[in-house]
Design an enzyme around this catalytic site. Structure first.
Site, short mmCIF file in Angstrom:
data_model
loop_
_atom_site.label_atom_id
_atom_site.label_comp_id
_atom_site.label_asym_id
_atom_site.label_seq_id
_atom_site.Cartn_x
_atom_site.Cartn_y
_atom_site.Cartn_z
N PHE A 97 0.87 -1.18 0.00
CA PHE A 97 0.00 0.00 0.00
C PHE A 97 0.90 1.23 0.00
O PHE A 97 1.73 1.42 0.90
CB PHE A 97 -0.90 0.03 1.23
CG PHE A 97 -1.87 1.20 1.23
CD1 PHE A 97 -3.10 1.09 0.60
CD2 PHE A 97 -1.53 2.40 1.84
CE1 PHE A 97 -3.98 2.17 0.58
CE2 PHE A 97 -2.40 3.47 1.82
CZ PHE A 97 -3.63 3.37 1.19
N ASP B 51 9.45 2.56 1.54
CA ASP B 51 8.31 3.31 2.03
C ASP B 51 8.25 3.17 3.55
O ASP B 51 7.90 2.12 4.07
CB ASP B 51 7.03 2.76 1.38
CG ASP B 51 5.77 3.49 1.79
OD1 ASP B 51 5.75 4.09 2.88
OD2 ASP B 51 4.78 3.46 1.02
N LYS C 258 2.97 10.35 8.10
CA LYS C 258 2.22 9.97 9.30
C LYS C 258 2.74 10.63 10.58
O LYS C 258 2.36 11.73 10.92
CB LYS C 258 2.15 8.45 9.42
CG LYS C 258 1.20 7.84 8.37
CD LYS C 258 0.82 6.43 8.68
CE LYS C 258 -0.13 5.84 7.65
NZ LYS C 258 -1.49 6.38 7.75
#
Length: 401
Positions: free
Chosen positions: A139, A224, A253
């Site tokens: 993702f 990532d 985040k």
């Protein structure tokens, strides 16, 4: 006058229905706790999906935001922004990278990483190399480019045609990757722990094989760290535990504990492919976001929260194993640091709902996994409480089998 949960839900018709929301309106937070509009209190083991690493309403971040809001919110990247320079230097010092680009989210960071990889190939006389390889169950975000890189059909349905130039290979299959690494590939992009895929750590030996293959084929490795970075897995970057260094790395985040920030870090030989006009972001790296991020990383460094995440993660894993190890519906407990997944054979969504009713916030990942992402400041008594509530929620769903 504050509206109730029911009143907020009833008045929400103007919102697009892009989320399956619980019928709860959160209005206040402190530390590892949230309160809804009806005054109910929740132990937050979702942390805004790995965002609130310092917990809610952290005084250092709150004061930094308030002070910066009184000083300067935005001025654009046509000028140097001192806080941006300071944060870039901090990230370079604490990583294996040399330069940083700031944006606003993990998806934007993924987009920028893909663009940088393609631009690097073009810059080095390899314009035919534009393909990016990602792993199944990955993702990387919901913008069209990041969505193409995300190897989960459920997120892609109805958004075709997707962009070209991306291939997906199975996790752990070195031969499949070797065959995919033809003369059109500029980069391999991967997570160290596949969060949305179900909290699945990628095997260390495979990660090292990928790094070696990229080196042999003159292909970039993009890691990532949007969900795994900022100390969540027990080191500041998860890649530190896999014995590799990326050529490009993404962050977001937890970087500013709730203020939207994304970042792309790269080796200098790669970063130099970006020149004035080749990429940009209107809001990326503005003074407010940078000040919030600086306050966040200062606390992370001062309190060495990556080490705390390793200790508390081990404690949480042990408590889960003791409480749930013999549960007939448990298949596995997996993850790293304070990024753990309780894998069930069925009923994950029902268990998450039962947790909510018992005052514990969790998320579901990969369809069958209860994902636990508490703030990195969580203490052992709060972990004990979370495990008790999760155990009770399992009993609510499955009974005492």
């Amino acid at each position: 006058m504050t509206l109730s949960n029911e009143e907020v839900v009833a008045d929400s018709g103007a919102l697009m229905h892009t989320y399956s929301r619980w019928p709860v309106a959160m209005v206040r937070g402190e530390g590892v706790w949230l309160w809804d509009a009806d005054g109910n209190q929740y132990l937050d083991f979702a942390a805004g999906i790995a965002v609130a690493i310092l917990g809610h309403s952290h005084p250092a971040v709150a004061e930094a935001i308030a002070d910066q809001a009184r000083t300067l919110l935005h001025c654009s990247n046509l000028f140097y922004i001192p806080q941006q320079v300071e944060l870039a230097n901090w990230l370079v010092k604490h990583s294996a990278m040399d330069q940083v680009f700031f944006c606003n989210s993990g998806a934007e960071a993924s987009e920028a990483a893909i663009k940088l990889a393609r631009r690097w190939a073009y810059h080095n006389g390899m314009p035919e190399r534009s393909t990016v390889i990602t792993l199944e169950h990955s993702f990387h975000g919901r913008t069209l480019g990041a969505l193409t890189a995300t190897a989960q059909p459920k997120y892609q349905e109805g958004f075709g045609p997707l962009l070209g130039g991306v291939r997906h290979v199975p996790v752990g299959d070195v031969k499949a990757l070797e065959e995919a690494l033809d003369g059109t590939v500029c980069a391999v992009m991967m997570e160290m722990v596949q969060g949305e895929g179900g909290v699945m750590p990628v095997p260390t030996d495979y990660v090292q094989e990928v790094r070696a293959l990229c080196d042999r084929r003159n292909v970039l490795l993009v890691i990532d760290e949007v969900q795994t970075g900022m100390g969540r897995t027990g080191t500041f970057f998860a890649y530190e535990q896999f014995g590799v260094e990326p050529d490009i790395c993404t962050l977001a985040k937890g970087l500013a504990n709730g203020v939207p920030v994304g970042a792309v870090l790269a080796k200098r030989r790669v970063a130099e492919a970006f020149v004035p006009g080749s990429h940009g972001s209107t809001f990326g790296g503005n003074p407010l976001a940078m000040r919030a991020a600086l306050a966040t990383v200062e606390v992370v460094e001062k309190e060495r929260l990556w080490e705390k995440a390793a200790r508390r993660g081990a404690y949480l894993r042990g408590r889960l194993a003791n409480a749930l190890g013999n549960h007939p519906h448990l298949r596995e407990i997996r993850g790293m640091g304070l990024m753990l997944g309780v894998v069930l054979d069925e009923g994950a969504s029902q268990v998450a709902e039962a947790c909510l009713k018992r005052g514990l916030l969790v998320t579901v990942a990969g369809g069958t996994t209860i994902r636990l992402l508490p703030p990195l400041i969580v203490e052992e008594p709060e972990i004990d409480m979370a495990v008790e509530r999760l155990t009770a929620a399992l009993d609510d769903v499955f009974g005492r089998e």
